[in-house]
Design an enzyme around this catalytic site. Structure first.
Site, PDB file in Angstrom:
ATOM      1  N   CYS A 188     -23.741  -1.267  13.806  1.00  0.00           N
ATOM      2  CA  CYS A 188     -24.332  -0.429  12.764  1.00  0.00           C
ATOM      3  C   CYS A 188     -24.162  -0.982  11.354  1.00  0.00           C
ATOM      4  CB  CYS A 188     -23.732   0.974  12.846  1.00  0.00           C
ATOM      5  SG  CYS A 188     -24.060   1.821  14.414  1.00  0.00           S
ATOM      6  N   HIS A 267     -14.154  -8.805   9.179  1.00  0.00           N
ATOM      7  CA  HIS A 267     -14.286  -8.847  10.631  1.00  0.00           C
ATOM      8  C   HIS A 267     -12.905  -8.778  11.269  1.00  0.00           C
ATOM      9  CE1 HIS A 267     -15.901  -9.678  14.533  1.00  0.00           C
ATOM     10  NE2 HIS A 267     -17.088 -10.023  14.066  1.00  0.00           N
ATOM     11  N   HIS A 323     -22.171   6.251  -6.909  1.00  0.00           N
ATOM     12  CA  HIS A 323     -22.782   6.767  -5.689  1.00  0.00           C
ATOM     13  C   HIS A 323     -22.233   6.027  -4.470  1.00  0.00           C
ATOM     14  CE1 HIS A 323     -25.669   8.627  -8.425  1.00  0.00           C
ATOM     15  NE2 HIS A 323     -25.844   7.440  -8.973  1.00  0.00           N
ATOM     16  N   HIS A 327     -22.198   4.956   6.044  1.00  0.00           N
ATOM     17  CA  HIS A 327     -22.969   4.966   7.291  1.00  0.00           C
ATOM     18  C   HIS A 327     -22.849   6.303   8.010  1.00  0.00           C
ATOM     19  CE1 HIS A 327     -24.407   4.189  11.263  1.00  0.00           C
ATOM     20  NE2 HIS A 327     -23.209   4.103  11.797  1.00  0.00           N
ATOM     21  N   HIS A 356     -27.874  14.892   9.348  1.00  0.00           N
ATOM     22  CA  HIS A 356     -28.484  16.157   9.749  1.00  0.00           C
ATOM     23  C   HIS A 356     -29.983  16.001  10.006  1.00  0.00           C
ATOM     24  CE1 HIS A 356     -30.281  20.175   9.091  1.00  0.00           C
ATOM     25  NE2 HIS A 356     -29.161  20.629   9.624  1.00  0.00           N
ATOM     26  N   ASN A 360     -27.957   9.522  13.693  1.00  0.00           N
ATOM     27  CA  ASN A 360     -27.403   8.179  13.485  1.00  0.00           C
ATOM     28  C   ASN A 360     -28.513   7.176  13.788  1.00  0.00           C
ATOM     29  OD1 ASN A 360     -26.125   5.706  13.597  1.00  0.00           O
ATOM     30  ND2 ASN A 360     -24.383   6.417  14.786  1.00  0.00           N
TER      31      ASN A 360
END
Length: 428
Positions: A188, A267, A323, A327, A356, A360
Site C-alpha cells: 500500500c 524498509h 496537513h 494511508h 468511509h 482501503n
C-alpha cells in the site's frame, strides 16, 4: 587611449617591455579563471537538483452500480456458500468496526453469483480504473499522451503479461522511447515509491513529463476460505486508483499545484516479523489470500523496538506540516498513527472520510485524501502536506509536498456530489 599614449611616451623601452609582460601574465590568469568559471557554471547547471512539480492528479470514481452496502455484502457472502458460520460472524463484526460506509465499491465480477474472478475480469477491472483516472488527468491538464516521457505503474497483486504499463502505452499510443516501469508486490505504500522513482528519472531526463499510476486489483484477490487473518482484506479493500502528472519544466511551476520537497523510504524487510506481517499465501486447503498479521500495527509504529521504561521523544509534527495524508488502511491504522504522532482529529479527518467513502484503495488512498482537503478549501499557498503510507515488506514511505498556490479542486474530483455530507459522524 590618449592618456595611455602620453604615459607610454614617458617610459623607457625596458619599462614598456616589463609592463607588457605584467599585462600578459595577468591576462593568462583572467583567461584561466574565466574558463574555470564557465566550466563550473556549466557543471552546476547540468548536475543541479531539478525541481519536481505536481501539475495535477486524478482519482477514479467507480459507478454507483458497483456499491456494496453492508447488508448486501453479508447477504452475498452467505449466498457464496464458501464461508462457515464462524467466518460469517467474524466478517459481520469486522465490517461493522471497519470505518467503511455504505458507498464503497467492489468490482463487477464480485457482484456475480457465483463470483467470476477470471483473468479477463481482472483485466477489465484494472483497465476501467487506470483508463478512467488517466482520461480525467489528460482532459484536465491538456497534456497529450505522446508528451509523456516517463511512466511508472504500481499494482501489488495483479501483474499480467503484457504488463499494466504496456496496457497504458497501447491504449494511449504513447511514444516508442518512453521510459516505462511496472512495480509489483510492493504493498500500500507503493505510490510513494513510484513518485520517488519518477523523481529520480526526472533528475536525469530534462524538460519532461512523468506519470505515476497507482491501483490495486480486487477481482483475483478475494479470499474464499475461512482463515480469519486472510478474511480481513475482504472487509477493507475496495476499488480505487489514481493518476499523477509530474513535471521538471520550469514553465510548469505557475500552473502546478505542488512542489515535491522530500521523499523518505524506510524498509524493515531484514526483520523476519516485519517481513511476514503482510503476506500473500495459501491456507490449509489451498485457498489463496493475503494474510494480515496481528502484529501489523505494532510493527508499523515500532512500539516494541523501544525500551518500555524509556518514554520516546515524539516531535510535534504539527509544527512542520499543516496537513496529513495517512494511508486509509483501516480504522486501527488511523487511530494508532493519530495517537503516536499526537495529532488532532482534524489532521486525520481526510483519512477517516476516505476510508468511509471509498474503503482501503491501497496505494491510491493518499490521493483521495489530498483531493478531500482541496475540495474542503483547506490547501493554502505555502502549506506543507505529509503523505504517509505503509506496505508489505514491511515498508514505511512518506512524501512531503509544498502548495504553490491556494489549491482548488480539479474537475471531476471523486468528492463531487457528496462532499456536502462530509465529515460524517463515526461511531466509536
Amino acid at each position: 587611449m590618449a592618456v595611455i599614449i602620453v604615459q607610454a611616451s614617458r617610459l623607457s623601452l625596458n619599462d614598456i617591455h616589463q609592463t607588457w609582460l605584467h599585462l600578459e601574465h595577468n591576462l593568462v590568469y583572467v583567461v584561466v579563471l574565466s574558463a574555470f568559471g564557465l566550466v563550473g557554471s556549466t557543471v552546476y547547471f547540468i548536475t543541479r537538483k531539478r525541481s519536481v512539480y505536481l501539475v495535477d492528479y486524478a482519482c477514479y470514481l467507480p459507478p454507483s452500480k458497483l456499491k456494496v452496502e453492508h447488508d448486501r455484502f453479508m447477504k452475498h457472502c452467505k449466498l457464496m456458500g464458501c464461508f462457515d458460520e464462524t467466518s460469517l460472524v467474524f466478517l459481520d463484526k469486522i465490517l461493522g468496526r471497519s470505518g467503511l460506509g455504505e458507498e464503497t465499491c467492489a468490482p463487477e465480477a464480485m457482484h456475480c453469483l457465483p463470483p467470476k474472478p477470471s483473468m479477463e475480469a481482472a483485466r477489465q477491472e484494472t483497465e476501467q480504473v487506470m483508463f478512467g483516472a488517466l482520461d480525467t488527468l489528460f482532459a484536465n491538464t491538456n497534456v497529450k499522451p505522446k508528451d509523456v516521457g516517463i511512466l511508472v505503474v504500481n499494482c501489488s497483486l495483479f501483474n499480467p503479461t503484457p504488463s499494466l504499463s504496456s496496457m497504458i502505452i497501447n491504449k494511449y499510443k504513447m511514444r516508442g522511447n518512453i521510459k516505462s516501469f511496472n512495480l509489483g508486490g510492493m504493498g500500500c505504500s507503493a505510490s510513494v515509491i513510484s513518485v520517488d522513482l519518477a523523481k529520480d528519472m526526472l533528475q536525469v531526463h530534462r524538460n519532461n513529463y512523468a506519470i505515476v499510476v497507482s491501483t490495486e486489483n480486487i477481482t483475483q484477490n478475494w479470499y474464499f476460505g475461512n482463515n480469519k487473518a486472510m478474511l480481513l482484506p475482504n472487509c477493507l479493500f475496495r476499488i480505487g486508483g489514481a493518476a499523477v502528472l509530474l513535471s521538471n519544466k520550469s514553465v510548469d511551476r505557475r500552473r502546478s499545484k505542488y512542489k515535491l520537497l522530500h521523499v523518505v523510504r524506510t524498509h524493515c524487510g531484514a526483520d523476519n516479523k516485519a517481513f511476514n506481517c503482510v503476506r500473500q499465501e495459501q491456507d490449509d486447503i489451498g485457498k489463496t489470500g493475503v494474510s494480515l498479521s496481528k502484529d501489523l500495527m505494532t510493527i508499523a509504529v515500532a512500539n516494541k523496538l523501544i525500551n518500555a521504561k524509556i518514554k520516546p521523544y515524539i516531535p510535534d509534527f504539527k509544527l512542520a506540516f499543516e496537513h496529513f495524508c495517512i494511508h486509509a488502511g483501516g480504522r486501527a491504522v488511523i487511530d494508532e498513527l493519530k495517537k503516536n504522532l499526537h495529532l488532532l482529529p482534524v489532521h486525520v479527518e481526510a483519512s477517516r472520510m476516505t476510508l468511509h467513502r471509498f474503503g482501503n484503495t491501497s496505494s491510491s488512498s493518499i490521493w483521495y485524501e489530498l483531493a478531500y482537503m482541496e475540495v474542503k478549501g483547506r490547501m493554502r499557498k505555502g502549506d506543507r502536506v505529509w503523505q504517509i503510507a505503509f506496505g508489505s515488506g514491511f515498508k514505511c514511505n512518506s512524501a512531503v509536498w509544498l502548495a504553490l498556490k491556494n489549491v482548488k479542486p480539479s474537475c471531476n474530483s471523486p468528492w463531487e456530489g457528496c462532499i456536502h455530507r462530509y465529515p460524517v459522524q463515526l461511531s466509536l
